[in-house]
Design a protein around this motif. Structure first.
Motif: not given
Length: 708
Positions: A449-478
């Motif tokens: 998991v990586e989380t980092f700031p994104a560009s400014e969100g909509h007015g007044g909604q506060g700062p925006a974050l983008i969180s990324v979930l990396h999966i190495s070697g996907t399985q059928e259940s994924d």
């Protein structure tokens, strides 16, 4: 005797009840309690079905079995013993009474749970250093120190108040004094006093659980400050040539010692007191009048200009605000102008007027109220000035989580899932969860998991974050389950489900295979054409581009096959048809070989026969011919053997002549002659060609077709 009989009866009664199935037990046990120093403490204890000896212990030490507890003057046991009540009383409570107490039924072997008695000691009145009157200089940073000493339990908290209003805790800090006592503490208030603080009352309050109301110590500030000046003009709006009176008023400690007037930075000669009278002219529009007042601490200067009509000018910009959902919000902005400008409020990008005046109030805001608000002033009567100023309202609310579109992934390949989080205040963490686990940051097995700031969100909604979930070697259940992206702040939690799309490998393989097959086909065609041209150029390299003429004796009709030029220039021997040779290809020459002149001038429409053969050029530039073959007696025409040259590589194409087609590559054109195994005398019958080609067997091969 009676005194001995009563205990015996009690023991007998206890035994009888024991046989009846009833056993001693606690009806009430003591609990932990807090007592103030000097007050009374009561620890309850009640027993059922027990009339034996009851005693109390303090930190494991038995206090005794008698109810008046001899040796412990401040301790006693009270209650109705017949009903099993055995409460322990302590009065007055002292510090040494802080201990762990137990109620015990010794004959029944019962012990209550331990109860801890905490003794509270109220704090003493604090002391403010330099009090009760503290002298400070305005504008110079200073500290006020408050101390509370003694054995107060627990350690007291020191608070500051100014004129009855509690001060923000960020303006002071509290430290524990190392004096061997538990309740000594110090608090330092930092401030930069101004003229308005002169005579202000500051209070230091020491309070604790032992004394919630606390004890106060007050001081008064005696402030020394430079003059505070107020400058006015009367009248403020004037015409040129009218008189104007400027009044300079000042308050100071110590008192004012002098005044100094200036106009546009230049001293006004003769002006000494707090009043100045002048005749207004145009220069006063751009050159303000100033008044400087001095005392022993310092000096202050104020200036003013005469009233002139001008468009609105922004004085105070609205400040951004951040409030929680349901709270009130307000913006203020100030414009200056003459006449007074009209101020309106709108939302950015919307022309609807929300209010007018310097202040905009928004009661009980919600997330939909977040955004930019515009304070606008229209130009004055002169048409000049005016403008707008913006301020942002941020509404603190639970996070808003949005799933971002993720690219499909291959089975057992890498995958990437994303979510976008808007939150004010910022979330404590962004957590990814799935069936068997969760992860907020870092890596866990196949997940990162990586989380980092994104560009400014909509007015007044506060700062925006983008969180990324990396999966190495996907399985059928994924691919069949969902992944939850959630965020939480102090106002609540928000989340969104993100699913992983599957990308099929087979269409990609087909596309790649098709592209590869097409590329291979094109490559083979290119290589084939290149190889063919290379072989053609290699086969034609030894021959010259020059055409050579070879006389081959014999024809069906020697006279009819010769042109006029040959009859005029020829010798007595028979001349055969002309064979044109060209090393590059075998061509039935349309202009030379087949267009020989008719010796009858068209009477019999006779056309000569010529064959173009590819012959080389001999050493020295002469015509290259094979060595002659002795097929006849001397005097017969010479025959040239072309058989060794039949292995020449064919060219890449077939060639067309005017009168016919060569249907086979040129090496087979020479196979119309086969060298005989024995040589006989040639047939020299008249009208027969000197060299009869018909005497030799003709192979079954494509023929050279010509027109005669």
């Amino acid at each position: 005797t009676l005194g001995m009989l009563v205990p015996a009866l009690l023991v007998l009664l206890f035994c009888l009840k024991g046989h009846a199935g009833l056993s001693p037990h606690f009806l009430q046990q003591p609990d932990d309690m807090v007592a103030l120093l000097g007050d009374e403490a009561r620890l309850p204890c009640a027993l059922g079905e027990y009339w034996g000896l009851v005693q109390w212990t303090k930190d494991g030490l038995a206090l005794g079995g008698e109810r008046d507890l001899p040796g412990w003057s401040r301790y006693w046991i009270s209650g109705n013993a017949a009903s099993g009540q055995h409460d322990l009383y302590i009065r007055p409570v002292e510090l040494e009474d802080q201990a762990s107490y137990e109620c015990q039924a010794t004959q029944a072997g019962l012990r209550s749970r331990p109860a801890q008695l905490h003794v509270l000691v109220p704090p003493e009145a604090p002391q403010v250093l330099g009090g009760p009157s503290v002298s400070l200089v305005a504008g110079v940073p200073a500290n006020l120190t408050c101390r509370s000493r003694g054995d107060a339990r627990p350690t007291p908290e020191l608070l500051w108040f100014r004129d009855g209003i509690r001060l923000d805790g960020t303006t002071f800090h509290q430290t524990l004094l190392k004096e061997g006592t538990t309740g000594s503490v110090e608090s330092v208030l930092s401030l930069t006093p101004s003229s308005v603080d002169d005579g202000a009352t500051f209070v230091c309050r020491a309070r604790s659980q032992a004394l919630p109301s606390g004890k106060d110590t007050a001081i008064t500030l005696s402030l020394q400050y430079p003059p505070v000046v107020t400058l006015s003009a009367e009248p403020q709006s004037v015409l040129e040539g009218e008189k104007v009176t400027f009044l300079c008023q000042a308050t100071a400690q110590p008192p004012v010692t002098g005044y100094r007037w200036a106009k546009g930075g230049s001293p006004v000669l003769g002006a000494r007191g707090p009043m100045l009278e002048v005749v207004a002219d145009a220069s006063f529009l751009t050159e303000p009048v100033s008044c400087e007042v001095s005392n022993a601490v310092g000096s202050a200067n104020r200036s003013t200009a005469l009233d002139v009509q001008f468009g609105p000018i922004l004085q105070t910009r609205p400040e951004p605000m951040s409030v929680d959902v349901g709270e009130d919000a307000s913006f203020s902005c100030a414009w200056r102008g003459n006449p007074l400008p009209r101020v309106t409020w709108t939302r950015s990008g919307n022309a609807q007027v929300l209010g007018s005046g310097p202040t905009l109030r928004l009661p009980s805001v919600g997330p939909e109220d977040a955004g930019d608000y515009v304070c606008r002033a229209e130009p004055g009567l002169s048409g000049l000035g005016g403008g707008a100023a913006e301020a942002r309202l941020t509404v603190n609310a639970p996070p808003i989580v949005t799933a971002l579109r993720s690219a499909p992934a291959f089975l057992r390949g890498p995958a990437r899932l994303q979510c976008l989080v808007f939150a004010s205040p910022a979330p404590d963490a962004v957590v990814w969860s799935w069936d068997e686990g969760f992860l907020a940051a870092g890596s866990q097995g196949r997940f990162l998991v990586e989380t980092f700031p994104a560009s400014e969100g909509h007015g007044g909604q506060g700062p925006a974050l983008i969180s990324v979930l990396h999966i190495s070697g996907t399985q059928e259940s994924d691919f069949s389950r969902g992944f939850n992206c959630s965020a939480r702040n102090r106002l609540g939690e928000g989340g969104a489900w993100v699913s992983l799309g599957r990308r099929d490998l087979l269409p990609t393989v087909r596309i790649v295979a098709g592209v590869a097959a097409t590329a291979m086909t094109l490559l083979m065609v290119i290589l084939g054409v290149a190889l063919c041209c290379w072989r053609h150029s290699k086969a034609s390299a030894p021959f010259s581009k020059q055409k050579n003429l070879v006389r081959i004796p014999g024809s069906s009709d020697g006279s009819s096959s010769r042109g006029p030029e040959e009859e005029e220039t020829g010798s007595g021997e028979d001349r055969g048809p002309i064979v044109h040779t060209d090393h590059s290809d075998l061509v039935l020459d349309e202009e030379v070989a087949l267009e020989t002149k008719d010796p009858t001038n068209g009477y019999y429409k006779v056309r000569g026969v010529s064959v173009s053969l590819s012959l080389g050029e001999g050493p020295g530039g002469g015509l290259f011919l094979p060595p002659p073959s002795p097929l006849g007696p001397p005097g017969t025409p010479t025959f040239y053997d072309f058989n060794p040259h039949l292995g020449m590589v064919p060219p890449c194409r077939l060639y067309r002549a005017q009168a016919g087609y060569l249907t086979t590559p040129h090496p087979r054109a020479f196979t119309s002659y086969i060298k005989p195994t024995s040589i006989g005398s040639p047939d020299l019958t008249p009208r027969t060609p000197p060299f009869p080609y018909a005497a030799f067997p003709t192979p079954s091969h494509p023929r050279l077709q010509t027109h005669v």
